[in-house]
Scaffold this motif. Structure first.
Motif, PDB file in Angstrom:
ATOM      1  N   GLY A  27      -5.309 -83.872 -78.371  1.00 48.41           N
ATOM      2  CA  GLY A  27      -6.204 -82.995 -79.108  1.00 48.41           C
ATOM      3  C   GLY A  27      -7.345 -82.502 -78.248  1.00 48.41           C
ATOM      4  O   GLY A  27      -7.350 -82.684 -77.035  1.00 48.41           O
ATOM      5  N   PRO A  28      -8.320 -81.863 -78.867  1.00 53.62           N
ATOM      6  CA  PRO A  28      -9.462 -81.351 -78.111  1.00 53.62           C
ATOM      7  C   PRO A  28     -10.276 -82.486 -77.506  1.00 53.62           C
ATOM      8  O   PRO A  28     -10.398 -83.567 -78.087  1.00 53.62           O
ATOM      9  CB  PRO A  28     -10.267 -80.592 -79.168  1.00 53.62           C
ATOM     10  N   ALA A  29     -10.827 -82.242 -76.333  1.00 49.90           N
ATOM     11  CA  ALA A  29     -11.671 -83.232 -75.666  1.00 49.90           C
ATOM     12  C   ALA A  29     -12.482 -82.529 -74.597  1.00 49.90           C
ATOM     13  O   ALA A  29     -12.054 -81.516 -74.031  1.00 49.90           O
ATOM     14  CB  ALA A  29     -10.828 -84.347 -75.051  1.00 49.90           C
ATOM     15  N   LEU A  30     -13.665 -83.074 -74.335  1.00 56.00           N
ATOM     16  CA  LEU A  30     -14.520 -82.575 -73.258  1.00 56.00           C
ATOM     17  C   LEU A  30     -14.451 -83.580 -72.120  1.00 56.00           C
ATOM     18  O   LEU A  30     -14.838 -84.737 -72.273  1.00 56.00           O
ATOM     19  CB  LEU A  30     -15.959 -82.422 -73.745  1.00 56.00           C
ATOM     20  N   TYR A  31     -13.953 -83.152 -70.978  1.00 55.33           N
ATOM     21  CA  TYR A  31     -13.816 -84.014 -69.805  1.00 55.33           C
ATOM     22  C   TYR A  31     -14.950 -83.723 -68.826  1.00 55.33           C
ATOM     23  O   TYR A  31     -15.161 -82.564 -68.437  1.00 55.33           O
ATOM     24  CB  TYR A  31     -12.466 -83.778 -69.124  1.00 55.33           C
ATOM     25  N   LEU A  32     -15.685 -84.752 -68.448  1.00 54.30           N
ATOM     26  CA  LEU A  32     -16.767 -84.617 -67.467  1.00 54.30           C
ATOM     27  C   LEU A  32     -16.197 -85.018 -66.112  1.00 54.30           C
ATOM     28  O   LEU A  32     -16.001 -86.203 -65.838  1.00 54.30           O
ATOM     29  CB  LEU A  32     -17.941 -85.511 -67.844  1.00 54.30           C
ATOM     30  N   VAL A  33     -15.925 -84.033 -65.278  1.00 56.41           N
ATOM     31  CA  VAL A  33     -15.182 -84.272 -64.039  1.00 56.41           C
ATOM     32  C   VAL A  33     -16.108 -84.264 -62.835  1.00 56.41           C
ATOM     33  O   VAL A  33     -16.768 -83.259 -62.539  1.00 56.41           O
ATOM     34  CB  VAL A  33     -14.079 -83.214 -63.859  1.00 56.41           C
ATOM     35  N   GLY A  34     -16.138 -85.382 -62.118  1.00 53.89           N
ATOM     36  CA  GLY A  34     -16.912 -85.466 -60.895  1.00 53.89           C
ATOM     37  C   GLY A  34     -16.225 -84.718 -59.771  1.00 53.89           C
ATOM     38  O   GLY A  34     -15.018 -84.875 -59.559  1.00 53.89           O
ATOM     39  N   THR A  35     -16.980 -83.880 -59.051  1.00 54.90           N
ATOM     40  CA  THR A  35     -16.420 -83.095 -57.958  1.00 54.90           C
ATOM     41  C   THR A  35     -17.111 -83.462 -56.641  1.00 54.90           C
ATOM     42  O   THR A  35     -18.203 -84.038 -56.651  1.00 54.90           O
ATOM     43  CB  THR A  35     -16.560 -81.591 -58.227  1.00 54.90           C
ATOM     44  N   PRO A  36     -16.506 -83.123 -55.494  1.00 49.97           N
ATOM     45  CA  PRO A  36     -17.080 -83.519 -54.194  1.00 49.97           C
ATOM     46  C   PRO A  36     -18.506 -83.020 -53.990  1.00 49.97           C
ATOM     47  O   PRO A  36     -18.860 -81.912 -54.403  1.00 49.97           O
ATOM     48  CB  PRO A  36     -16.126 -82.855 -53.190  1.00 49.97           C
ATOM     49  N   ILE A  37     -19.326 -83.849 -53.334  1.00 49.15           N
ATOM     50  CA  ILE A  37     -20.694 -83.442 -52.989  1.00 49.15           C
ATOM     51  C   ILE A  37     -20.728 -82.795 -51.614  1.00 49.15           C
ATOM     52  O   ILE A  37     -21.769 -82.311 -51.180  1.00 49.15           O
ATOM     53  CB  ILE A  37     -21.666 -84.642 -53.040  1.00 49.15           C
ATOM     54  N   GLY A  38     -19.611 -82.778 -50.926  1.00 52.81           N
ATOM     55  CA  GLY A  38     -19.537 -82.162 -49.610  1.00 52.81           C
ATOM     56  C   GLY A  38     -18.100 -82.076 -49.143  1.00 52.81           C
ATOM     57  O   GLY A  38     -17.463 -81.036 -49.198  1.00 52.81           O
ATOM     58  N   PRO A 131     -14.205 -85.975 -78.688  1.00 50.44           N
ATOM     59  CA  PRO A 131     -14.215 -87.003 -77.627  1.00 50.44           C
ATOM     60  C   PRO A 131     -14.805 -86.455 -76.325  1.00 50.44           C
ATOM     61  O   PRO A 131     -14.487 -85.341 -75.906  1.00 50.44           O
ATOM     62  CB  PRO A 131     -12.730 -87.337 -77.454  1.00 50.44           C
ATOM     63  N   VAL A 132     -15.689 -87.230 -75.716  1.00 47.41           N
ATOM     64  CA  VAL A 132     -16.258 -86.894 -74.408  1.00 47.41           C
ATOM     65  C   VAL A 132     -15.765 -87.953 -73.428  1.00 47.41           C
ATOM     66  O   VAL A 132     -16.068 -89.139 -73.589  1.00 47.41           O
ATOM     67  CB  VAL A 132     -17.799 -86.855 -74.455  1.00 47.41           C
ATOM     68  N   ILE A 133     -15.004 -87.516 -72.436  1.00 41.93           N
ATOM     69  CA  ILE A 133     -14.313 -88.451 -71.542  1.00 41.93           C
ATOM     70  C   ILE A 133     -14.794 -88.280 -70.112  1.00 41.93           C
ATOM     71  O   ILE A 133     -14.604 -87.203 -69.519  1.00 41.93           O
ATOM     72  CB  ILE A 133     -12.788 -88.223 -71.608  1.00 41.93           C
ATOM     73  N   PRO A 134     -15.433 -89.298 -69.528  1.00 38.31           N
ATOM     74  CA  PRO A 134     -15.890 -89.182 -68.132  1.00 38.31           C
ATOM     75  C   PRO A 134     -14.738 -89.400 -67.161  1.00 38.31           C
ATOM     76  O   PRO A 134     -13.919 -90.296 -67.336  1.00 38.31           O
ATOM     77  CB  PRO A 134     -16.931 -90.299 -68.015  1.00 38.31           C
ATOM     78  N   ILE A 135     -14.673 -88.550 -66.129  1.00 40.23           N
ATOM     79  CA  ILE A 135     -13.722 -88.711 -65.034  1.00 40.23           C
ATOM     80  C   ILE A 135     -14.580 -88.994 -63.810  1.00 40.23           C
ATOM     81  O   ILE A 135     -15.072 -88.063 -63.162  1.00 40.23           O
ATOM     82  CB  ILE A 135     -12.868 -87.440 -64.827  1.00 40.23           C
ATOM     83  N   PRO A 136     -14.814 -90.262 -63.470  1.00 44.30           N
ATOM     84  CA  PRO A 136     -15.804 -90.629 -62.446  1.00 44.30           C
ATOM     85  C   PRO A 136     -15.531 -89.977 -61.096  1.00 44.30           C
ATOM     86  O   PRO A 136     -14.382 -89.764 -60.706  1.00 44.30           O
ATOM     87  CB  PRO A 136     -15.666 -92.150 -62.352  1.00 44.30           C
ATOM     88  N   GLY A 137     -16.619 -89.663 -60.411  1.00 46.12           N
ATOM     89  CA  GLY A 137     -16.498 -89.050 -59.098  1.00 46.12           C
ATOM     90  C   GLY A 137     -17.753 -89.263 -58.271  1.00 46.12           C
ATOM     91  O   GLY A 137     -18.602 -90.083 -58.624  1.00 46.12           O
ATOM     92  N   PRO A 138     -17.903 -88.511 -57.191  1.00 42.51           N
ATOM     93  CA  PRO A 138     -19.032 -88.697 -56.271  1.00 42.51           C
ATOM     94  C   PRO A 138     -20.374 -88.427 -56.938  1.00 42.51           C
ATOM     95  O   PRO A 138     -20.485 -87.649 -57.872  1.00 42.51           O
ATOM     96  CB  PRO A 138     -18.763 -87.665 -55.171  1.00 42.51           C
ATOM     97  N   SER A 139     -21.397 -89.094 -56.408  1.00 46.06           N
ATOM     98  CA  SER A 139     -22.772 -88.874 -56.829  1.00 46.06           C
ATOM     99  C   SER A 139     -23.655 -89.039 -55.600  1.00 46.06           C
ATOM    100  O   SER A 139     -23.594 -90.069 -54.928  1.00 46.06           O
ATOM    101  CB  SER A 139     -23.172 -89.876 -57.915  1.00 46.06           C
ATOM    102  N   ALA A 140     -24.462 -88.040 -55.292  1.00 42.29           N
ATOM    103  CA  ALA A 140     -25.250 -88.064 -54.057  1.00 42.29           C
ATOM    104  C   ALA A 140     -26.220 -89.243 -54.018  1.00 42.29           C
ATOM    105  O   ALA A 140     -26.364 -89.898 -52.988  1.00 42.29           O
ATOM    106  CB  ALA A 140     -26.003 -86.747 -53.902  1.00 42.29           C
ATOM    107  N   PHE A 141     -26.891 -89.524 -55.144  1.00 38.63           N
ATOM    108  CA  PHE A 141     -27.899 -90.571 -55.081  1.00 38.63           C
ATOM    109  C   PHE A 141     -27.267 -91.957 -54.924  1.00 38.63           C
ATOM    110  O   PHE A 141     -27.835 -92.832 -54.251  1.00 38.63           O
ATOM    111  CB  PHE A 141     -28.847 -90.511 -56.293  1.00 38.63           C
ATOM    112  N   LEU A 142     -26.073 -92.170 -55.484  1.00 35.94           N
ATOM    113  CA  LEU A 142     -25.405 -93.464 -55.305  1.00 35.94           C
ATOM    114  C   LEU A 142     -24.874 -93.617 -53.886  1.00 35.94           C
ATOM    115  O   LEU A 142     -24.947 -94.701 -53.295  1.00 35.94           O
ATOM    116  CB  LEU A 142     -24.260 -93.603 -56.309  1.00 35.94           C
TER     117      LEU A 142
END
Length: 306
Positions: A27-38, A131-142
């Protein structure tokens, strides 16, 4: 159980099984997709799969995201979602989600909503029980924190330092006695001003780390006392790239660390005025930086000696 057969522990203990069994929502869902920081290789297989399978990708900069999609041969439809159209576009996207659309949200780099657009869309989707579904990815501060060499058992990320000097100095005053590592983002054209404020408020001996252009060709880490790094950065012709600025917690030794000097503040101010042709205010500011004290402390010491 046959000899050599392993007990079934379930997907929660088998990372391989868990990774391959989590398919897209029907069904419908919002995916939060982490993308490359470089580096474009810093993207997960799951992120690539989701970007291929969703009906639409909402992105901060369609041109920048399209380069990433073209690199991996992804043909999903894109639409813009950035800080200037967030209010209107969030409502439009949630309306489409309500109708069954599967949407991936990406920003120019890193995780959506972390010092980037996303909060309004995420909160509105949750209000509509989507549904809001995180797709973990890069984070500059981490990434910066992990390689900083500073303690990581306790830290605080506060996003970008304020661009206005007064507000920035208030933030720095609030972390003067911080018992944890403080992490900020900073724009390259404001870095020197921020370092000057750090030296004046936190002291020239406060240990800091400047992480620049993470995962890119010109990745750089500068580690050391704030006064020393200010001198190094000031000597550069130009500062480029995305910057993460980390401030070490206040150590006991930093509270009483003596500043080596053989002349009084008044004498040093006179010396700078004569040698560098500066006025008293500018000379006093320079002395405060040299000694790792605030300008107000230097001013009081100067007045006492008159």
């Amino acid at each position: 159980m046959n000899a050599g057969e392993k007990p079934d522990r379930g997907d929660d203990r088998d990372p391989t099984s868990a990774a391959t069994s989590h398919t897209m929502s029907a069904g419908p869902a919002l995916y939060l997709v982490g993308t490359p920081i470089g580096n474009l290789e810093d993207i997960t297989l799951r992120a690539l799969r989701v970007l291929r399978e969703v009906d639409m990708i909402a992105c901060e900069d369609t041109r920048r995201t399209q380069r990433l999609l073209n690199h991996y041969g992804i043909a999903s439809r894109v639409t813009s979602y950035h800080e200037h159209n967030e209010s209107q576009r969030a409502a439009e996207l949630v309306s489409q989600l309500d109708q069954g659309t599967r949407v991936a949200l990406v920003t120019d780099a890193g995780m959506p909503g972390i010092s980037d657009p996303g909060f309004r869309l995420i909160s509105l989707a949750l209000e509509h029980h989507i549904p809001v579904i995180p797709i973990p990815g890069p984070s500059a501060f981490l990434a910066a924190l992990s390689a900083s060499g500073l303690p990581t058992e306790s830290f605080r990320f506060q996003g970008f330092l304020p661009s206005r000097r007064g507000q920035r100095r208030q933030i720095l005053e609030s972390i003067k006695s911080s018992p944890q590592t403080e992490v900020f983002y900073e724009a390259p054209h404001r870095l020197i001003e921020s370092l000057e404020d750090i030296v004046e408020i936190l002291g020239a001996n406060r240990h800091i780390v400047i992480a620049r252009e993470l995962t890119k060709i010109h990745e750089e880490f500068l580690r050391g006392p704030a006064g020393q790094l200010l001198n190094e950065i000031t000597g550069r012709e130009e500062i480029k790239g995305e910057i993460t600025l980390l401030v070490a917690k206040l150590e006991e030794r930093q509270q009483t660390l003596p500043v080596p000097t053989t002349i009084t503040i008044r004498e040093r101010v006179k010396q700078i005025i004569a040698d560098e042709k500066l006025d008293e205010k500018a000379a006093l500011k320079k002395v405060a930086k040299e000694r790792g004290i605030s300008k107000s402390e230097a001013y009081r010491a100067l007045q006492r000696s008159k």
